[in-house]
Design a protein around this motif. Structure first.
Motif, PDB file in Angstrom:
ATOM      1  N   GLN A  77       0.749  -1.023   0.230  1.00  0.00           N
ATOM      2  CA  GLN A  77      -0.008   0.083  -0.095  1.00  0.00           C
ATOM      3  C   GLN A  77       0.864   1.061  -0.030  1.00  0.00           C
ATOM      4  N   TYR A 110       2.328   1.651  -3.427  1.00  0.00           N
ATOM      5  CA  TYR A 110       1.253   2.351  -4.107  1.00  0.00           C
ATOM      6  C   TYR A 110       1.035   3.733  -3.749  1.00  0.00           C
ATOM      7  N   THR A 111       0.801   3.868  -2.488  1.00  0.00           N
ATOM      8  CA  THR A 111       0.616   5.330  -2.230  1.00  0.00           C
ATOM      9  C   THR A 111       1.515   6.073  -2.531  1.00  0.00           C
ATOM     10  N   TYR A 124       3.797   4.730   8.038  1.00  0.00           N
ATOM     11  CA  TYR A 124       2.319   4.231   8.232  1.00  0.00           C
ATOM     12  C   TYR A 124       2.624   3.408   9.684  1.00  0.00           C
ATOM     13  N   LEU A 181      -1.378   7.936   6.098  1.00  0.00           N
ATOM     14  CA  LEU A 181       0.165   7.842   5.924  1.00  0.00           C
ATOM     15  C   LEU A 181       0.430   9.353   6.312  1.00  0.00           C
ATOM     16  N   THR A 223       1.489   7.146  -6.053  1.00  0.00           N
ATOM     17  CA  THR A 223       0.249   8.165  -6.189  1.00  0.00           C
ATOM     18  C   THR A 223       0.970   9.441  -5.838  1.00  0.00           C
ATOM     19  N   PHE A 224       1.540   9.517  -4.648  1.00  0.00           N
ATOM     20  CA  PHE A 224       2.192  10.680  -4.173  1.00  0.00           C
ATOM     21  C   PHE A 224       3.064  11.270  -5.366  1.00  0.00           C
ATOM     22  N   SER A 250      -3.849   9.366   0.328  1.00  0.00           N
ATOM     23  CA  SER A 250      -3.757   7.952   0.478  1.00  0.00           C
ATOM     24  C   SER A 250      -4.926   7.216   1.176  1.00  0.00           C
ATOM     25  N   LYS A 272      -1.687  13.849   2.502  1.00  0.00           N
ATOM     26  CA  LYS A 272      -2.062  12.719   3.552  1.00  0.00           C
ATOM     27  C   LYS A 272      -3.360  12.196   2.971  1.00  0.00           C
TER      28      LYS A 272
END
Lengths: 810, 213
Positions: free
Chosen positions: A43, A46-47, A279, A190, A50-51, A186, A183
């Motif tokens: 995750q 992945y995040t 996290y 996170l 994304t970020f 996500s 933040k």
């Protein structure tokens, strides 16, 4: 450690299950944790992606906006106009339009002409020359920069009029609000932190969504993680590098965080900036808490159930085992009657059945053994042991009723001869037949037993001595007819002895013994049966002990010789004496010979006695002879002595030893003892005669002698039994008998001694009949040596022939 | 490109010196649209600005024709719009800042470029349009053709500073200056090797979807 099987079973069970559950739990926990962490890492990546994309898009949007801005003619005109105030206001204005936090106008010389972030208009160099170059090359440049300690997403774009006349730098600050927004991007909550590295201070925190209390730890974490990265990269590299990033576990204020470090694109040769995505594991694991809780609960309850189950099963196993153990214990104790109660159909039930059949078997064997112990194998009749029990039980029973019974002993004559003649097989068959025949006489209340090898016993209940004869008669009648075995007819004779209860004893032992004695008496007297007679019972325990006392007595000198003189009727003197043994028993006192001689004869002790008597007599006689007294001595011999071939030699030896003339010794032997075995007796007597001593036949008239033997006997003297002499004066028959005896003796050349002279008249008769010697109370009773010598010296009877010296020596 | 022969319009003596120039880039490739100029040291040899010939910067097919227009200082340049659409020509160059909205087919008053320097022309409506007017002090200049060559003649005897300029010249132009002495009817050759900045922008009209850069 654990003694009971049940405990062992339960503990083993529980331990196994516990181990399994523990392993399961640990495995599940680890798998879950791993799963959770892996998921979070995924995750996070992945995040992070994304970020990253978000930042990139943001930058692109910014640069687009900026380009549109810089395309504006009025804007370009204003910038081209050149004065600072205008340009500052313009950039501020237009910057606000696109929501920029900082706008810079940079000259073609890289001088910051206007800067919305600075109030003073100092001509500073634009610190990021690389961005200008990139913008020059590509038409725009974007980067993350740190300016005055603040983090910016920064874009540099040329002002084209139509060629670049200036550069516009526009930055959007990444502040707390911006970071918070990030933040929100996500799905996980996170935490994002931005840190910058410089040589002087190491990693410093620029902005973070974490709690301020955690800030101090971040530089150190970054330090350790930054080793993985090579910050300061171009966009292209960043992408590649970014893909290689691995989330790792870090600890922050005691909590575990999954952390991902993201290098950000910054101008080359500028201090690197990284983003830290974190996290907290706590939260992720939180959702699994219930699972773990349930897992533990299941494990615990499983364990509990196992313990309970184990106990039950253990009991289920050990209970039957214990039943079997108890049964085994009972068997050990000898209880074969109580079967094992185990109704299971399984192995244990099978074992119980085996136990039961085993017990039955043993019980059966026991019965058999007991039967065999109490019964005679050959006839099937009760054996001696059993008979004794039966007798005893009758005694115990009869005590209440005062009924009488008798015990009959049936002894088979010469069974050994039959066995020797016909063989043991025939002998055995005979016994069986006898048993069967005897059983015919029995009533229901009677008991027949095989008492010994050649004897049966019968207990006849409710009986007295009065009908004893009829019983024995009926038994004898059974044996009139011979027994047919194979092709042989065997005649069997029996002797019967009987004892009565309560007359003859009150224990089975005594009754049996007395029956046996009775039977023996019958045998001795030649009767076919006899009832126990106490008077004839020469057997007693007393007597048995007497024999050992006899030996002792001999050693201790309890025995004495008494002397009874024989009066020489013809010569009117005393030249003979009979030596008679006397026993002064230490406890019983004076014991007459009749009390111990017969028993001694039966036991063979007589030999010792005889020997002693012989020796003493010879000694005494030689004394007399040496003293000048011509005394002869008579010694009684028993039948046993007579049967001894060694006797003559012994006597000769003694005579030599004591220097006694054989003529002085007379051996008195009873008629009946000769008749026991006449041939042997004659032999011995002949030898004795050869020595030179004299033989006297005692108790003449009472034995079963025949004239033939009398002829052969090397005797010198005949002694008339006292039974004929004692009542001589009164009894006519005795007178005739005695006279005949004297005549007979004289005619055979024998001298006659009459024993038992008790009165003068008897003496006179004897004298009249020519009897040679008289012995008896009338003359003298037996006397101990001192008294005898005295008597010899002083008595009327012996006056003649006694030397004065002898008298003087007394 | 055609070499432009310079015609002396003043009663000055006929000058016979000729200079042949060639401009190459660092890969020895010929550079077109490069301007070589000779600046006489003798000020007398410089004509007055009023004597500068006129020039024209056309807008044709949404492009500036020529791309590079060298003119003498004082020249008057007209900007005829030969397209059927509007152009909004502007320049923010310090040498001359102006803007003219030119409707289709129109032409406004020519503009006098009275200061030497480089003037970059753009069209506000058409971002790709780019043209240069190179205002020179000296009348002695020429532009290279496709083969990178030019020729300048009728040059009076003098000592000259020979310069080269190209719109995309990288670095300071002065560093390429050469000295040249011209004597009667001499034919001199000059060559320049210059480095050019990358052509980063399109100069022709894009297709519908394309970006300028």
């Amino acid at each position: 450690m654990f003694k009971s099987f049940q405990a062992k079973l339960v503990v083993t069970f529980v331990t196994l299950i516990a181990i399994v559950q523990l392993i399961t739990f640990v495995a599940v926990y680890n798998a879950t944790s791993y799963n959770v962490v892996t998921q979070i890492k995924d995750q996070l990546l992945y995040t992070g992606g994304t970020f990253n994309r978000h930042l990139t898009e943001q930058a692109q949007r910014l640069s687009e906006s900026t380009r549109i801005l810089t395309s504006d003619f009025a804007f370009r005109e204003a910038i081209a106009a050149g004065d600072r105030a205008t340009s500052l206001s313009v950039i501020r204005n237009h910057g606000a339009r696109i929501k920029a936090d900082r706008v810079m106008l940079i000259s073609l010389d890289n001088i910051i002409v206007s800067d919305t972030g600075r109030s003073e208009q100092a001509n500073a160099m634009f610190p990021f020359e690389q961005l200008i170059n990139t913008a020059d090359e590509n038409g725009f440049a974007q980067s993350i920069i740190v300016l005055d300690g603040a983090l910016y997403e920064f874009v540099v774009v040329p002002v084209l009029a139509p060629v670049p006349i200036a550069w516009i730098g526009i930055g959007v600050q990444i502040d707390d609000a911006a970071v918070s927004n990030l933040k929100m991007l996500s799905p996980l909550a996170l935490d994002i932190s931005f840190l910058q590295y410089d040589r002087l201070h190491g990693w410093t925190l620029l902005v973070s969504t974490l709690e301020p209390t955690l800030y101090p730890e971040l530089p150190a974490i970054t330090q350790s993680l930054a080793a993985q990265t090579k910050p300061n990269t171009t966009n292209a590299n960043a992408e590649k590098l970014w893909r290689k990033m691995e989330p790792t576990n870090t600890r922050l204020a005691g909590n575990d965080y999954v952390t991902l470090i993201m290098p950000l694109v910054t101008p080359e040769k500028n201090p690197p900036v990284i983003a830290l995505l974190q996290y907290p594991l706590e939260i992720a694991m939180g959702s699994y808490r219930p699972l773990l809780f349930w897992l533990i609960l299941l494990a615990a309850s499983g364990l509990l159930l196992t313990i309970i189950g184990g106990v039950f099963i253990g009991r289920g196993v050990t209970k039957p085992v214990r039943t079997l153990v108890d049964a085994a214990y009972r068997i050990e104790q000898g209880n074969y009657k109580q079967p094992v109660e185990l109704k299971q159909k399984d192995e244990l039930g099978h074992l119980a059945d085996t136990f039961n059949s085993m017990m039955e078997g043993i019980s059966g064997h026991e019965e058999k053994i007991r039967y065999q112990a109490h019964h005679d194998a050959l006839t099937g009749l009760p054996n001696r042991l059993q008979f004794e029990h039966i007798v005893q039980s009758h005694i115990d029973k009869e005590n209440n009723n005062q009924e009488r019974f008798c015990v009959i002993l049936v002894s088979i004559d010469r069974l050994q001869d039959i066995n020797n003649t016909l063989g043991h097989q025939v002998g055995d068959q005979l016994i069986q037949l006898i048993g069967k025949r005897l059983q015919l006489t029995l009533k229901d209340t009677d008991t027949l037993a095989r008492f010994s090898n050649d004897a049966f016993t019968i207990l006849v209940a409710q009986n007295g001595a009065d009908i004893s004869a009829s019983i024995t008669e009926s038994i004898h009648r059974l044996f009139e007819k011979p027994f047919a075995i194979e092709d042989i007819n065997v005649d069997v004779n029996v002797k019967i002895g009987m004892s009565l209860f309560p007359d003859h004893g009150n224990t089975s032992n005594i009754l049996l013994r007395k029956a046996d004695i009775a039977m023996y008496t019958a045998q001795q007297e030649g009767q076919r049966y006899a009832v126990y007679d106490a008077e004839k019972d020469t057997y007693s325990r007393d007597r048995l002990s007497l024999m050992s006392e006899l030996k002792l007595g001999l050693k201790n000198g309890d025995f004495q010789l008494y002397y009874q003189p024989k009066f020489d009727i013809i010569n009117k003197q005393v030249t003979h004496a009979e030596a008679l043994i006397r026993w002064i028993h230490p406890t019983r006192g004076f014991m007459p010979p009749d009390d111990f001689i017969p028993l001694a004869e039966q036991t063979g002790h007589i030999k010792k006695l005889s020997l002693w008597v012989l020796e003493q007599s010879i000694l005494q006689c030689s004394e007399w002879q040496k003293s000048g007294i011509d005394m002869h001595i008579s010694v009684n011999l028993s039948v046993k002595d007579l049967m001894s071939q060694k006797l003559p030699a012994i006597i000769r030896q003694l005579l030599i030893q004591y220097q006694l003339d054989p003529e002085c010794l007379v051996l008195e032997i009873t008629e009946s003892s000769i008749m026991q075995d006449p041939d042997v007796a004659l032999e011995v007597l002949a030898k004795l005669r050869n020595i030179g001593l004299k033989i006297s036949i005692d108790d003449f008239g009472t034995g079963y002698s025949s004239m033939e033997y009398l002829k052969k006997l090397p005797a010198n003297i005949l002694k008339v039994d006292k039974s004929f002499v004692m009542k001589l004066s009164q009894n006519q028959d005795d007178k005739i008998i005695v006279r005949s005896m004297i005549q007979l003796a004289h005619s055979l050349g024998l001298k006659v001694v009459a024993e038992g002279v008790e009165d003068e008249e008897s003496l006179n008769i004897l004298t009249g009949n020519g009897c040679d010697y008289a012995q008896g109370y009338f003359i003298s009773r037996p006397l101990p040596i001192e008294e005898f010598n005295q008597w010899l010296a002083t008595s009327e009877w012996s006056k003649l022939g006694i030397p004065d010296s002898f008298v003087a020596s007394l | 490109m055609i070499s432009i022969m310079l015609v002396a319009a003043s009663p000055l003596p006929i000058y016979a010196a000729t200079v042949n120039g060639v401009v190459l880039d660092e890969q020895d490739k010929p550079v077109a649209d490069a301007v070589i100029s000779l600046l006489p040291q003798n000020r007398d040899h410089l004509p007055s600005p009023t004597a500068a010939p006129d020039a024209t910067m056309d807008q044709w097919q949404k492009q500036f024709i020529p791309y590079n227009l060298p003119v003498q200082v004082g020249a008057s340049v007209s900007f005829p719009n030969r397209d059927n659409l509007k152009h909004h020509v502007y320049s923010f160059s310090p040498a001359k800042k102006f803007e003219i909205k030119l409707y289709s087919g129109s032409m406004t008053k020519p503009i006098v470029f009275d200061k030497p320097g480089v003037i970059a022309l753009g069209c506000n409506i058409h971002d790709w349009m780019l043209g240069y007017i190179y205002v020179l002090e000296t009348p002695y200049f020429a532009k290279t053709d496709d083969s990178g060559k030019l020729s300048i003649d009728n040059l009076p005897d003098d000592d000259y500073v020979v310069s080269v300029w190209h719109p995309r010249l990288s670095g300071q132009p002065e560093k390429h200056d050469q000295k040249l002495s011209l004597k009667e009817q001499s034919i001199s050759d000059v060559s320049f090797t210059i480095s050019l900045k990358r052509e980063r922008r399109r100069r022709s009209p894009p297709d519908f979807e394309e970006e300028v850069y």
